[in-house]
Design an enzyme around this catalytic site. Structure first.
Site, PDB file in Angstrom:
ATOM      1  N   PHE A   1      28.268   9.308  -8.009  1.00 27.73           N
ATOM      2  CA  PHE A   1      27.364   8.718  -7.037  1.00 27.73           C
ATOM      3  C   PHE A   1      26.462   9.748  -6.351  1.00 27.73           C
ATOM      4  O   PHE A   1      25.845   9.447  -5.331  1.00 27.73           O
ATOM      5  CB  PHE A   1      28.161   7.956  -5.959  1.00 27.73           C
ATOM      6  CG  PHE A   1      28.931   6.809  -6.492  1.00 27.73           C
ATOM      7  CD1 PHE A   1      30.308   6.900  -6.677  1.00 27.73           C
ATOM      8  CD2 PHE A   1      28.302   5.630  -6.846  1.00 27.73           C
ATOM      9  CE1 PHE A   1      31.026   5.842  -7.176  1.00 27.73           C
ATOM     10  CE2 PHE A   1      29.022   4.551  -7.347  1.00 27.73           C
ATOM     11  CZ  PHE A   1      30.384   4.672  -7.517  1.00 27.73           C
ATOM     12  N   GLY A   2      26.364  10.945  -6.896  1.00 26.66           N
ATOM     13  CA  GLY A   2      25.476  11.916  -6.269  1.00 26.66           C
ATOM     14  C   GLY A   2      25.697  13.317  -6.795  1.00 26.66           C
ATOM     15  O   GLY A   2      26.409  13.535  -7.769  1.00 26.66           O
TER      16      GLY A   2
ATOM     17  N   VAL B   1      26.277  17.642  -5.719  1.00 29.67           N
ATOM     18  CA  VAL B   1      26.859  18.539  -4.730  1.00 29.67           C
ATOM     19  C   VAL B   1      26.118  19.868  -4.773  1.00 29.67           C
ATOM     20  O   VAL B   1      25.948  20.457  -5.850  1.00 29.67           O
ATOM     21  CB  VAL B   1      28.367  18.762  -4.980  1.00 29.67           C
ATOM     22  CG1 VAL B   1      28.951  19.661  -3.888  1.00 29.67           C
ATOM     23  CG2 VAL B   1      29.102  17.429  -5.018  1.00 29.67           C
TER      24      VAL B   1
ATOM     25  N   GLY C   1      27.406  20.742  -8.872  1.00 28.71           N
ATOM     26  CA  GLY C   1      27.822  19.765  -9.879  1.00 28.71           C
ATOM     27  C   GLY C   1      27.316  18.381  -9.534  1.00 28.71           C
ATOM     28  O   GLY C   1      26.755  18.142  -8.456  1.00 28.71           O
TER      29      GLY C   1
ATOM     30  N   GLY D   1      28.326  14.104  -9.654  1.00 27.64           N
ATOM     31  CA  GLY D   1      29.390  13.121  -9.745  1.00 27.64           C
ATOM     32  C   GLY D   1      28.850  11.748 -10.027  1.00 27.64           C
ATOM     33  O   GLY D   1      27.665  11.575 -10.332  1.00 27.64           O
TER      34      GLY D   1
ATOM     35  N   ASP E   1      40.704   8.167  -8.439  1.00 29.87           N
ATOM     36  CA  ASP E   1      39.867   8.926  -9.379  1.00 29.87           C
ATOM     37  C   ASP E   1      40.382  10.352  -9.533  1.00 29.87           C
ATOM     38  O   ASP E   1      39.628  11.317  -9.419  1.00 29.87           O
ATOM     39  CB  ASP E   1      38.410   8.938  -8.897  1.00 29.87           C
ATOM     40  CG  ASP E   1      37.439   9.335 -10.019  1.00 29.87           C
ATOM     41  OD1 ASP E   1      37.852   9.314 -11.200  1.00 29.87           O
ATOM     42  OD2 ASP E   1      36.292   9.673  -9.714  1.00 29.87           O
TER      43      ASP E   1
ATOM     44  N   LYS F   1      27.441  17.082  -0.300  1.00 30.87           N
ATOM     45  CA  LYS F   1      27.419  16.024  -1.300  1.00 30.87           C
ATOM     46  C   LYS F   1      26.323  15.030  -0.928  1.00 30.87           C
ATOM     47  O   LYS F   1      26.419  14.316   0.069  1.00 30.87           O
ATOM     48  CB  LYS F   1      28.773  15.312  -1.362  1.00 30.87           C
ATOM     49  CG  LYS F   1      28.833  14.201  -2.399  1.00 30.87           C
ATOM     50  CD  LYS F   1      30.218  13.566  -2.432  1.00 30.87           C
ATOM     51  CE  LYS F   1      30.304  12.452  -3.456  1.00 30.87           C
ATOM     52  NZ  LYS F   1      31.647  11.832  -3.491  1.00 30.87           N
TER      53      LYS F   1
END
Length: 993
Positions: free
Chosen positions: A687-688, A690, A683, A685, A812, A708
């Site tokens: 900031f990056g 995974v 997936g 996110g 978050d 990640k």
């Protein structure tokens, strides 16, 4: 004839009242003697009150000339105690009652409403309780009513609007609440109104803004709302002091405020005022202007107009415009401010550019605060001319260059914070001239050289932050002088040498952080004598020798990090070492323990019992024997390695690893993820990305882990990486995703590479489970699974909020950040926005990255600029809870024009809450329980109705928990501890037969 009748009537009136005076004289005396008998008089000031003396001569008593009637009872500050006697109301000629600053308790007698001649009643600084008697509204002659600083509760009676002669009305610092009655606007003679520090709520009556005689208005620290009227300054031409701070006032500040030319003190801080920063022309008497913690905006042009509007305020002493949304630069007109300026604060805004020139003019300046902005350039050397400066805060900017050698001028300085900038050069020894310094922060800069010995001669210093620089050298012996030091943070430098034994004498030390340096030698043996120590971090140094047993005595320790050194010997068994969550020993390969739990969880060796050193000859023999055995072993390993490789298969889930795996490099990650192949992408996110990675370690063990990889092209990705590492560094909980290690290096292109290696969760995240690709089939999660997941998440959040020190705020919380393992146990992940709720300066600097959360899950107060809080996390959790049991995303198309998931659910009637629930949950629960339940069908235990009812009760209960967590006001929300307790009770009720 008429003339004679008038004289007869007047004579009759005088005779009647004269008779009344004569007849009631002894009554006044009796009342006073009764009062004396009912109060405690530790100073014996009432000892002269005796029945055989004239009561008009008694201490604190003043009588009328005719008839000797008591007109004044004045007994302030005498430590008198007891209840206020209702019999005082028999002093019918009483004009003034002053019992202030004593210890009277109980309620204010209702009978005081009979003292119709009363002009003054002053009872402040006592312990009075109960409510305000409405009967006091009958005192039409009353000019001063002061009940401030007591324990009064209830509301202000509307009858107080009848006190038409009232000039001073003070109820400050009580527990009064409710709305302020609009009838107070009828007090047209009022000059002073003090209602501060109570619990008043609702809209502040605009009628009070029309009292033209008002000189002093203070309603700070309540929960009042409302706006300043458009003609505010015109309607209050005599106002001198305006205190509205710490409420919920909103709107713009009207330009008419400049018409109140007598204004001396304006405090509007901690409200919701917005719009352009107001201008204050013609306020020549203004001495204090406090506008902090609002939502004012500006530009460079507006900033110039604002400071120019204060040019004529030549008496200005305090100017605070901190914690707003001001942008642009500070103009040169700052130098036109009053030379009497003592406090100047523009902290926590969005200001940029260089610091203003001409500051040397402000010779009287005591406090200068520019922190948490984006100022650039060098620190003006003329600041050194401010010899009276006591507080200088310029941390968290982008200031650069060398720090001028100006410290020698600050002989009155007690607070100096310049951390988190880009200062370079060295620290000048002149800082030792700041003899009164108690707080020093120069951390997170680019300072080099050695730490001046003079710093360690500041005997009054309580906090020292020098972390994140390039300082080298050793700690001088002078450190022993700092007996009042509570915090010393030296991490992330190049300090070397032994840790000075003199540090053992710092008896007040609570936080000692020296990680990431080059300290060598052993840990001082008596470091455990620092009885107050709460955090000790000596990780990532070159320390050797054993762990001192004295550390077992640290009863207040919360964090003990000795990881990544070269320590050896047996780990102590008592004290802090009995709590695995408090200490970290990773990366010390020669440590061992007899405690199997420590061995399994902290990766140390199991101590071999019963073997002792024979003699010095062993030091020669053992290496030879060992080398021979190693050679033979290598031959055996070489012959069998192929066989072991064939037998070893890549695990589908995390293989238990003993200790920390080897340092994982970029090459290891590249191989494990098959060159970051698309099929291994789990997936993406904020900031990056995974990836799933199959790792093979040198021990022969294999493991499937999640990696990640940070997208460093994003400006705040590195900060996210640091935040996540810091947040997960010392937390351990079964429902938190475990970070195995991190990788920070260069890729094959020579570019920076950062990644976190974590546990792999085979069942993905909660978002995928709630909304599978096969939309028609719907979520496969059963009612019990969803409830268990909710409890897992609540358990993790409860741990972060209530069991971590300092508390951690996730910031978050959403389904995508809840991962599910092979047993469908939930684990909270992604701490890229997390922050600590510590009061230490260094941690306060780490602000949340951008908006605190994801759209739909963000607490409403965050949109208004509020700081991260546990209540914000609770709101996000509540939205997640509602989403799980309604199968509706908070970003669904139906939620438009102010309608949110929480408002949508709460709009339902109490008995109709199930209408918004995911109905498939009831069917799933009925189906999953039917086959496993047997019993007498007639009893209803095995009937459909019984199970449907249980499912409905469970769902309704969970939805109510979600609503309690998503209350609009943070103070109205449950804590995570309350939420998890309720969820566990719901589960227990559902499973109970």
């Amino acid at each position: 004839m008429i003339y004679n009748i008038r004289h007869i009537l007047l004579l009759f009136f005088l005779l009647h009242n004269f008779h009344d005076i004569l007849c009631n004289n002894d009554t006044d005396k009796d009342v006073l003697l009764s009062f004396k008998s009912q109060v405690s008089d530790p100073k014996n000031v009432l000892s002269g009150w005796s029945s055989d003396s004239n009561h008009c001569t008694w201490y604190g008593v003043t009588c009328s000339k005719v008839g000797k009637r008591v007109q004044s009872l004045t007994l302030p500050g005498l430590a008198l105690s007891g209840k206020l006697p209702a019999r005082l109301s028999n002093l019918t000629y009483l004009h003034s009652l002053d019992l202030s600053n004593n210890y009277f308790h109980g309620q204010i007698p209702l009978e005081f409403g009979h003292l119709l001649l009363l002009n003054v009643i002053e009872l402040p600084y006592n312990n009075l309780s109960g409510t305000l008697p409405p009967q006091l509204g009958n005192l039409h002659r009353l000019q001063i009513l002061d009940f401030s600083v007591n324990n009064l509760t209830g509301k202000i009676p509307p009858s107080f609007g009848n006190l038409s002669s009232l000039k001073k009305f003070s109820l400050a610092r009580n527990g009064l609440g409710g709305e302020i009655p609009t009838e107070l606007g009828n007090l047209h003679n009022l000059s002073t109104l003090q209602l501060s520090e109570n619990n008043f709520s609702g809209e502040f009556p605009s009628s009070i803004f029309n009292i033209s005689s008002l000189v002093f208005l203070s309603v700070t620290s309540n929960n009042l709302s409302g706006k300043l009227t458009q003609n505010f300054g015109t309607d209050l031409p005599n106002i001198e002091n305006l205190f509205l701070a710490s409420n919920r006032f909103e709107g713009v500040i009207p330009n008419s405020i400049s018409n109140a030319s007598h204004l001396q003190y304006i405090d509007l801080a901690h409200n919701k005022f917005h719009g352009s920063i107001p201008l204050f022309h013609n306020l020549k008497n203004l001495t204090k202007l406090i506008l902090g913690n609002n939502f004012f905006t500006s530009t460079t042009s507006l900033n110039s107009k604002f400071f120019e509007s204060l040019r004529n305020s030549t008496m200005l002493q305090i100017l605070m415009i901190n914690d707003n949304h001001l942008t642009g630069g500070l103009p040169s007109s700052v130098a036109n401010l009053s030379g009497n300026l003592q406090q100047f604060c523009v902290a926590n805004n969005l200001l940029a550019g260089t610091l203003p020139q001409g500051m040397e003019k402000f010779k009287n300046l005591i406090s200068l605060s520019f922190e948490n902005n984006s100022f650039t350039g060098e620190l003006p050397s003329e600041i050194g001319a401010l010899h009276n400066l006591e507080r200088l805060a310029i941390y968290s900017n982008r200031l650069s260059g060398e720090i001028p050698d100006i410290f020698g001028n600050f002989t009155n300085m007690f607070f100096l914070a310049m951390g988190n900038n880009q200062f370079s050069g060295r620290i000048y020894p002149s800082i030792g001239q700041c003899k009164r310094l108690t707080f020093l922060d120069l951390g997170m800069n680019r300072l080099g050289g050695s730490i001046p010995e003079e710093i360690f001669q500041l005997s009054g210093l309580t906090a020292l932050y020098l972390e994140g620089n390039s300082l080298h050298g050793s700690l001088p012996h002078e450190v022993k002088i700092m007996t009042q030091l509570e915090t010393m943070v030296l991490s992330g430098n190049q300090l070397s040498g032994n840790i000075s034994k003199e540090i053992e004498g710092l008896s007040s030390l609570k936080w000692l952080l020296m990680a990431g340096n080059k300290f060598n030698g052993s840990i001082p043996t008596n470091l455990g004598n620092l009885a107050s120590l709460e955090t000790l971090d000596l990780s990532s140094n070159n320390l050797t020798g054993p762990i001192p047993q004295s550390l077992e005595k640290l009863q207040y320790i919360q964090t003990l990090n000795l990881s990544f050194n070269h320590l050896e010997g047996e780990v102590p068994m008592k004290g802090v070492f009995m709590n695995l969550t408090k200490f970290d020993l990773r990366g010390n390969n020669q440590l061992c323990s007899l405690n199997k739990e420590i061995v399994q969880n902290l990766g140390v060796l199991l101590c071999v019992v019963g073997k002792k050193k024979r003699n010095s000859l062993l030091h020669i023999i053992l290496p030879v024997v060992g080398a021979t055995a190693l050679f033979i072993s290598m031959l055996v390993v070489f012959c069998t390695i192929k066989k072991k490789r064939k037998e070893t298969k890549i695990s589908a889930s995390l293989t238990p690893l003993r200790g920390l795996p080897q340092n994982i490099s970029y090459a290891d990650i590249l191989i494990a993820t098959n060159n970051f192949a698309a099929e291994n992408l789990i997936g993406k996110g904020g900031f990056g990305s995974v990836y799933k990675g199959a790792f093979r370690f040198s021990t022969g063990e294999t493991a499937t882990l999640a990696v990640k990889v940070l997208d460093l092209q994003q400006s705040k990705a590195s900060q996210s990486f640091s935040s996540e590492c810091q947040a997960l560094k010392n937390v351990r909980h079964r429902n938190l995703v475990k970070v195995i290690t991190s990788c920070s290096s260069l890729d094959y292109k020579g570019e920076e590479f950062k990644a976190l290696v974590m546990e792999f969760m085979p069942n993905g995240n909660l978002d995928v489970s709630l909304y599978p690709e096969d939309v028609e089939s719907g979520s496969s999660l059963t009612l019990l699974q969803r409830l268990n997941i909710a409890i897992d998440v609540a358990s993790a959040m409860d741990y972060l909020h209530h069991d971590c020190n300092p508390p951690v705020v996730h910031c978050d919380m959403k389904p995508a950040n809840v991962l599910l393992d092979e047993n469908m146990v939930a684990h909270v992940a992604d701490f890229g926005l997390a922050r600590f709720l510590s009061q230490s300066t260094s941690e306060m600097q780490s602000s949340t990255l951008g908006l605190k959360g994801s759209i739909g899950y963000i607490a409403p107060e965050y949109g208004l600029g509020a700081k991260a809080s546990t209540r914000g996390d609770v709101y996000s959790f509540g939205i997640l809870l509602l989403e799980m049991f309604t199968a509706k995303r908070p970003t669904d198309e139906i939620f438009k024009e102010g309608l949110s998931l929480s408002k949508f659910v709460s709009a339902m009637d109490e008995n109709e809450v199930l209408k918004v629930a995911d109905r498939s949950l009831i069917v799933d629960y009925e189906y999953s329980t039917q086959s496993s339940i047997t019993g007498d069908q007639s009893s209803g235990i095995g009937s459909n109705t019984h199970w449907i009812r249980k499912a409905e009760e469970c769902i309704a209960g969970v939805i109510r928990v979600g609503l309690c967590c998503t209350a609009q006001e943070p103070k109205d929300r449950w804590s995570m501890r309350e939420a998890i307790t309720k969820l566990q009770a719901i589960k227990h009720s559902m499973l109970a037969l």
